[in-house]
Scaffold this active site. Structure first.
Site: not given
Length: 158
Positions: A125, A143
């Site tokens: 991330d 995402d």
């Protein structure tokens, strides 16, 4: 003849979205790991940082404190999501193009994060949205793809 043409175009729409989003996701994660050290922050705008972290859990780092079983659980959830979304796309009719697009984005995101879980045991991330000291959960392009697919689905159904 027209129905067969739609089936072909439906496949191309799905494949184009999935491949484009996967290339974007994989290349962005590669770039982050190559140029930004783990836990390093690069300020982009006043509300956006690049912040390289490893997420061992799901959204909002849910399950990240577990002892390894979550990798298998989240991988199975991703695989089931991909299979169910693919089945929905295959069963969809000619007038459900928004639904097909939405599920294609969801599939792409699920595949992108699944690839990370399989290769590394975690998801990379790096997108950090914040207002002053309040930081939203750090996330990635996969995402975003899942989120976009869900938004399209919600807008399609209402």
């Amino acid at each position: 003849m027209k129905n067969r043409r739609f089936k072909k175009s439906k496949k191309w729409i799905c494949l184009t979205i999935i491949i484009f989003m996967l290339i974007l996701d994989i290349s962005s994660k590669y770039w982050i790991t190559k140029y930004i050290q783990l836990y390093e922050t690069k300020k982009i705008f006043s509300i956006l940082n690049l912040f390289h972290i490893h997420n061992y859990g799901a959204a909002f780092s849910l399950l990240s404190q577990q002892r390894g079983w979550e990798i298998w659980f989240l991988s199975i959830v991703s695989i089931l999501t991909i299979l169910v979304a693919t089945r929905i796309i295959i069963k969809s009719n000619n007038k459900e193009i928004k639904k097909i697009i939405a599920y294609s984005f969801i599939i792409a995101g699920a595949i992108g994060n699944l690839i990370n879980r399989i290769i590394y045991g975690f998801v990379i991330d790096f997108i950090d949205l914040h207002i002053h000291n309040w930081h939203f959960a750090t996330f990635n392009i996969a995402d975003c793809s899942i989120f976009l697919g869900i938004i399209i689905l919600v807008r399609t159904n209402y």
